[in-house]
Design an enzyme around this catalytic site. Structure first.
Site, PDB file in Angstrom:
ATOM      1  N   SER A   1       0.804  -1.221   0.000  1.00  0.00           N
ATOM      2  CA  SER A   1       0.000   0.000   0.000  1.00  0.00           C
ATOM      3  C   SER A   1       0.838   1.271   0.000  1.00  0.00           C
ATOM      4  O   SER A   1       0.276   2.375   0.050  1.00  0.00           O
ATOM      5  CB  SER A   1      -0.927   0.010   1.217  1.00  0.00           C
ATOM      6  OG  SER A   1      -0.176   0.052   2.406  1.00  0.00           O
TER       7      SER A   1
ATOM      8  N   THR B   1      -1.471   2.448   3.810  1.00  0.00           N
ATOM      9  CA  THR B   1      -0.850   3.794   3.792  1.00  0.00           C
ATOM     10  C   THR B   1      -0.093   3.985   5.098  1.00  0.00           C
ATOM     11  O   THR B   1      -0.542   3.517   6.134  1.00  0.00           O
ATOM     12  CB  THR B   1      -1.889   4.937   3.688  1.00  0.00           C
ATOM     13  OG1 THR B   1      -2.446   4.951   2.396  1.00  0.00           O
ATOM     14  CG2 THR B   1      -1.332   6.318   4.000  1.00  0.00           C
TER      15      THR B   1
ATOM     16  N   THR C   1       1.784   7.054   0.288  1.00  0.00           N
ATOM     17  CA  THR C   1       0.885   5.970  -0.113  1.00  0.00           C
ATOM     18  C   THR C   1       0.969   5.702  -1.607  1.00  0.00           C
ATOM     19  O   THR C   1       1.349   6.592  -2.381  1.00  0.00           O
ATOM     20  CB  THR C   1      -0.574   6.355   0.241  1.00  0.00           C
ATOM     21  OG1 THR C   1      -1.430   5.247  -0.002  1.00  0.00           O
ATOM     22  CG2 THR C   1      -1.058   7.539  -0.558  1.00  0.00           C
TER      23      THR C   1
ATOM     24  N   ARG D   1      -6.083   9.346 -10.316  1.00  0.00           N
ATOM     25  CA  ARG D   1      -6.784   9.563  -9.043  1.00  0.00           C
ATOM     26  C   ARG D   1      -5.778   9.927  -7.936  1.00  0.00           C
ATOM     27  O   ARG D   1      -4.722   9.327  -7.800  1.00  0.00           O
ATOM     28  CB  ARG D   1      -7.546   8.300  -8.671  1.00  0.00           C
ATOM     29  CG  ARG D   1      -8.314   8.375  -7.336  1.00  0.00           C
ATOM     30  CD  ARG D   1      -7.504   7.862  -6.177  1.00  0.00           C
ATOM     31  NE  ARG D   1      -8.291   7.803  -4.942  1.00  0.00           N
ATOM     32  CZ  ARG D   1      -7.765   7.602  -3.741  1.00  0.00           C
ATOM     33  NH1 ARG D   1      -6.468   7.433  -3.592  1.00  0.00           N
ATOM     34  NH2 ARG D   1      -8.516   7.567  -2.680  1.00  0.00           N
TER      35      ARG D   1
ATOM     36  N   THR E   1      -5.794   7.901   7.614  1.00  0.00           N
ATOM     37  CA  THR E   1      -5.657   6.818   6.646  1.00  0.00           C
ATOM     38  C   THR E   1      -7.066   6.320   6.342  1.00  0.00           C
ATOM     39  O   THR E   1      -7.991   6.570   7.100  1.00  0.00           O
ATOM     40  CB  THR E   1      -4.777   5.690   7.209  1.00  0.00           C
ATOM     41  OG1 THR E   1      -4.669   4.649   6.239  1.00  0.00           O
ATOM     42  CG2 THR E   1      -5.346   5.098   8.481  1.00  0.00           C
ATOM     43  N   GLY E   2      -7.214   5.646   5.237  1.00  0.00           N
ATOM     44  CA  GLY E   2      -8.536   5.138   4.882  1.00  0.00           C
ATOM     45  C   GLY E   2      -8.985   5.689   3.551  1.00  0.00           C
ATOM     46  O   GLY E   2      -8.160   6.072   2.713  1.00  0.00           O
TER      47      GLY E   2
HETATM   48  C1  SD4 Z   1      -5.979   7.162  -0.197  1.00  0.00           C
HETATM   49  N1  SD4 Z   1      -5.964   7.465   2.176  1.00  0.00           N
HETATM   50  O1  SD4 Z   1      -5.279   7.221  -1.203  1.00  0.00           O
HETATM   51  C2  SD4 Z   1      -5.325   6.744   1.098  1.00  0.00           C
HETATM   52  C3  SD4 Z   1      -5.414   5.272   1.201  1.00  0.00           C
HETATM   53  C4  SD4 Z   1      -5.378   4.752   2.585  1.00  0.00           C
HETATM   54  O2  SD4 Z   1      -5.975   3.104   4.063  1.00  0.00           O
HETATM   55  O3  SD4 Z   1      -4.943   5.365   3.509  1.00  0.00           O
HETATM   56  N2  SD4 Z   1      -5.920   3.596   2.815  1.00  0.00           N
HETATM   57  O4  SD4 Z   1      -7.192   7.376  -0.216  1.00  0.00           O
END
Ligand code: SD4
Length: 297
Positions: free
Chosen positions: A50, A153, A171, A181, A204-205
């Site tokens: 990730s 991430t 990330t 994107r 994160t997320g």
């Molecule tokens: C994103 N926030 O590119 C990052 C991905 C991430 O847990 O953190 N995923 O949207």
């Protein structure tokens, strides 16, 4: 007031990152240097794919990376949708230190990486990336989905022994995303935020959710208004759901570090893990779902 350094970083890979950050702090580095060098560990080796060039590619089979760094003097640097750079966090730092800008994207960011000696070159997908991408193409038929499957991430917030604060985030973004994107991670206020009076936060997320509500900024603003780290964390996450429930599997994790070194973590769903590092100890924790933000000192 805690005078010892404190490092918080996201997910299980936050542990080696926090260990590196603490060793940099012990060697006399600033919070900013520690936040940069700590997350580089995960850019170099990320078992869950990730972060960094070994991250899962987009739906066209291209790995693009996002990163940002911020200090408590109001300085920040970021890069987005960049290819062929092994350490996008170092490139983000150079944007901060050596350009008049705050964010460089795509070909322009790669050109800057070349001039800074940070362009490592495009490389073919490794066999695991290639296999996973082809399998995704077969199963999902090139249709991107905004969820957090297979995604982590690394985000980090640091307070050094002098009380200086910094945050970093790096990330490969959502796996199988549309080419071009960009998520929340390189966006100040969304993926990370630092305020010298209040504290620092990192997210994160699912970036599409975070970037629409500026979750890191909201958390730090709540600190500034007098909330504890746990309250700031809960309130910032609550803002994500107040205009209606999100899709069932949407995850957002948030780390909040107050100016005095107290801290908290929270997430929309159970299962968000994070590392807490203080001198001589880095421990992993997991948060419960929203409504009961985990631990603070
Ligand atoms: C994103 N926030 O590119 C990052 C991905 C991430 O847990 O953190 N995923 O949207």
């Amino acid at each position: 007031m805690i005078d010892a350094p404190v490092v918080l970083s996201t997910w299980n890979h936050g542990k080696p990152a926090a260990e590196r950050a603490l060793s940099e702090l012990a060697a006399g580095c600033s919070a900013l240097d520690a936040a940069e060098r700590g997350v580089m560990v995960v850019e170099s080796e990320c078992p869950d794919r990730s972060v960094g060039l070994s991250g899962w590619p987009d739906r066209d089979g291209i790995v693009t990376l996002d990163a940002a760094i911020m200090d408590d003097a109001g300085r920040s640097g970021a890069v987005a949708c960049v290819r062929g750079v092994a350490h996008p966090i170092a490139l983000a730092r150079r944007v901060m230190d050596r350009t008049p800008h705050a964010l460089l994207v795509g070909a322009g960011a790669e050109e800057f990486a070349r001039t800074e000696g940070l362009f490592t070159g495009s490389r073919p997908l490794d066999p695991d990336q290639e296999r996973a991408w082809r399998e995704w193409l077969r199963e999902r038929q090139y249709i991107p989905r905004a969820n957090t499957e297979n995604h982590d991430t690394i985000g980090m917030v640091v307070r050094d022994a002098k009380g200086r604060l910094a945050a970093s985030c790096t990330t490969s973004g959502l796996a199988w995303k549309m080419h071009g994107r960009v998520g929340d991670s390189p966006l100040v206020g969304a993926g990370l935020f630092v305020d010298p009076q209040a504290g620092a936060a990192v997210c994160t997320g699912l970036g599409e959710v975070v970037m629409r509500k500026l979750t890191s900024c909201i958390a730090v603003e709540r600190l500034r208004a007098g909330a504890s780290p746990a309250e700031a964390c809960r309130e910032a996450l609550q803002r994500l759901v107040e205009s209606g429930p999100l899709a069932a599997n949407v995850q957002v994790g948030l780390l909040v570090l107050a100016r005095d070194g107290t801290h908290a973590a929270g997430a929309l769903q159970p299962g968000f893990t994070y590392a807490v590092g203080t001198v001589g100890s880095v421990t992993l924790h997991a948060t419960p779902a929203l409504g009961s933000s985990a631990g603070s000192t």
